[in-house]
Design a protein around this motif. Structure first.
Motif, PDB file in Angstrom:
ATOM      1  N   ARG A   1      17.024  -4.921   5.406  1.00 41.75           N
ATOM      2  CA  ARG A   1      16.494  -6.022   5.137  1.00 41.75           C
ATOM      3  C   ARG A   1      15.492  -5.667   6.879  1.00 41.75           C
ATOM      4  N   THR A   2      14.818  -5.629   7.452  1.00 44.23           N
ATOM      5  CA  THR A   2      13.730  -5.093   8.778  1.00 44.23           C
ATOM      6  C   THR A   2      12.887  -5.146   8.151  1.00 44.23           C
ATOM      7  N   VAL A   3      12.035  -5.274   8.824  1.00 43.52           N
ATOM      8  CA  VAL A   3      10.312  -5.505   8.983  1.00 43.52           C
ATOM      9  C   VAL A   3      10.133  -4.780  10.385  1.00 43.52           C
ATOM     10  N   VAL A   4       9.745  -3.897  10.237  1.00 38.54           N
ATOM     11  CA  VAL A   4       9.300  -2.835  11.572  1.00 38.54           C
ATOM     12  C   VAL A   4       7.338  -2.500  11.991  1.00 38.54           C
ATOM     13  N   LEU A   5       7.048  -2.699  12.392  1.00 42.74           N
ATOM     14  CA  LEU A   5       5.399  -2.574  13.127  1.00 42.74           C
ATOM     15  C   LEU A   5       5.174  -1.102  13.171  1.00 42.74           C
ATOM     16  N   VAL A   6       4.355  -0.479  12.776  1.00 45.25           N
ATOM     17  CA  VAL A   6       3.351   0.931  13.037  1.00 45.25           C
ATOM     18  C   VAL A   6       2.621  -0.475  14.294  1.00 45.25           C
ATOM     19  N   CYS A   7       3.449   1.003  15.873  1.00 47.17           N
ATOM     20  CA  CYS A   7       2.589   0.461  17.215  1.00 47.17           C
ATOM     21  C   CYS A   7       1.839   2.099  17.136  1.00 47.17           C
ATOM     22  N   ASP A   8       2.272   3.367  16.337  1.00 43.56           N
ATOM     23  CA  ASP A   8       1.192   4.674  16.550  1.00 43.56           C
ATOM     24  C   ASP A   8       1.427   5.607  15.495  1.00 43.56           C
ATOM     25  N   HIS A   9       0.352   5.678  15.515  1.00 46.16           N
ATOM     26  CA  HIS A   9       1.258   6.837  14.117  1.00 46.16           C
ATOM     27  C   HIS A   9      -0.370   8.219  14.534  1.00 46.16           C
ATOM     28  N   THR A  10      -0.077   8.924  14.840  1.00 47.16           N
ATOM     29  CA  THR A  10      -0.650  10.629  14.839  1.00 47.16           C
ATOM     30  C   THR A  10      -0.214  11.419  13.710  1.00 47.16           C
TER      31      THR A  10
ATOM     32  N   ARG B   1       0.980  -1.190   0.123  1.00 45.95           N
ATOM     33  CA  ARG B   1      -0.007  -0.308   0.332  1.00 45.95           C
ATOM     34  C   ARG B   1       0.949   1.246   0.003  1.00 45.95           C
ATOM     35  N   THR B   2       0.052   2.243  -0.013  1.00 44.16           N
ATOM     36  CA  THR B   2       0.786   4.036  -0.864  1.00 44.16           C
ATOM     37  C   THR B   2       0.097   4.752   0.387  1.00 44.16           C
ATOM     38  N   ALA B   3      -0.566   3.884   0.956  1.00 41.91           N
ATOM     39  CA  ALA B   3      -1.178   4.938   2.082  1.00 41.91           C
ATOM     40  C   ALA B   3      -1.163   5.278   3.248  1.00 41.91           C
ATOM     41  N   THR B   4      -1.441   6.230   4.106  1.00 43.57           N
ATOM     42  CA  THR B   4      -1.317   6.818   5.066  1.00 43.57           C
ATOM     43  C   THR B   4      -0.517   5.158   6.403  1.00 43.57           C
ATOM     44  N   PRO B   5       0.099   5.071   7.199  1.00 44.92           N
ATOM     45  CA  PRO B   5       0.478   3.860   7.523  1.00 44.92           C
ATOM     46  C   PRO B   5      -0.430   3.856   9.141  1.00 44.92           C
ATOM     47  N   ALA B   6      -0.996   3.076   9.538  1.00 46.78           N
ATOM     48  CA  ALA B   6      -1.347   2.573  10.454  1.00 46.78           C
ATOM     49  C   ALA B   6      -0.892   1.641  11.739  1.00 46.78           C
ATOM     50  N   PRO B   7      -1.519   1.854  13.149  1.00 45.82           N
ATOM     51  CA  PRO B   7      -1.470   0.967  13.274  1.00 45.82           C
ATOM     52  C   PRO B   7      -0.968  -0.688  13.387  1.00 45.82           C
ATOM     53  N   GLY B   8      -0.042  -1.902  13.329  1.00 45.30           N
ATOM     54  CA  GLY B   8      -0.665  -2.741  12.796  1.00 45.30           C
ATOM     55  C   GLY B   8       0.137  -3.011  11.680  1.00 45.30           C
ATOM     56  N   ASP B   9       0.600  -1.995  10.673  1.00 43.59           N
ATOM     57  CA  ASP B   9       0.881  -1.971   9.581  1.00 43.59           C
ATOM     58  C   ASP B   9       2.945  -2.812  10.059  1.00 43.59           C
ATOM     59  N   LEU B  10       2.949  -2.898   8.568  1.00 50.11           N
ATOM     60  CA  LEU B  10       4.190  -3.529   8.624  1.00 50.11           C
ATOM     61  C   LEU B  10       5.092  -3.151   7.556  1.00 50.11           C
TER      62      LEU B  10
END
Length: 186
Positions: free
Chosen positions: A27-36, A4-13
């Motif tokens: 080569r990382t994977v980051v979990l978005v926990c909070d986005h404001t 996706r190219t949308a705004t990130p949200a909690p739960g996105d990788l």
């Protein structure tokens, strides 16, 4: 799983493209926990440290792996878990996955052996972006973004997580897993 190219949200990788050279996110994977509007907080899911939870000066006897959550404030402790009902003040991230909460409850779960690496992980440091920064990076191709899934967030084989997520995204993303570590040696 789609990109996706949308705004990130909690739960996105957030998935670093194979050509990313920043050693903090290669080569990382980051979990978005909070986005404001003020910024974004995330945790790197696939960077084990050469330390165990028992190595922290907190009196926790757990042999569970300790994780590097990112390059920001590497002296701070954060936790992801699936114990939302048992850890007060935990913030929901995605499905049963929660972030943070009352550490005394975490300590008790670890002490009683009720938490496992499959449902609770401790991280030193975090990944952070100021307001709008992450959206710019996604738009510029610095990150691929997709929705996270519980089994990926607590992957049994986190060393393969980057490859696994790209393969699940399919199409051209799946082909990227074969991109050489150093293209000059190809």
């Amino acid at each position: 799983m789609t990109h996706r190219t949308a705004t990130p949200a909690p739960g996105d990788l957030l998935i670093a493209p194979p050509e990313a050279r920043d050693p903090n996110f290669r080569r990382t994977v980051v979990l978005v926990c909070d986005h404001t509007d003020e910024g974004t907080f995330g945790l790197v899911l696939n960077r084990p440290l050469e330390a165990a939870v028992r190595d922290l000066p907190l009196g926790l006897g757990s042999d569970d792996q300790l994780w590097g959550g990112g390059p920001v404030q590497e002296n701070t402790l954060h936790w992801l878990h699936m114990h939302g009902g048992l850890i007060p003040e935990a913030m929901p991230v995605s499905g049963r996955v929660h972030w943070g909460g009352d550490f005394s409850a975490v300590r008790l779960l670890l002490k009683q052996g009720e938490a496992t690496p499959g449902d609770l992980r401790l991280y030193l440091g975090y990944a952070g972006w100021s307001g709008g920064q992450l959206e710019d990076e996604i738009r510029d191709g610095v990150w691929f973004i997709t929705r996270g899934e519980e089994e990926l967030i607590f992957a049994a084989e986190p060393g393969n997580l980057w490859r696994t997520v790209l393969i699940r995204m399919g199409g051209d993303y799946a082909l990227l897993v074969n991109y050489p570590d150093n293209p000059r040696f190809n």
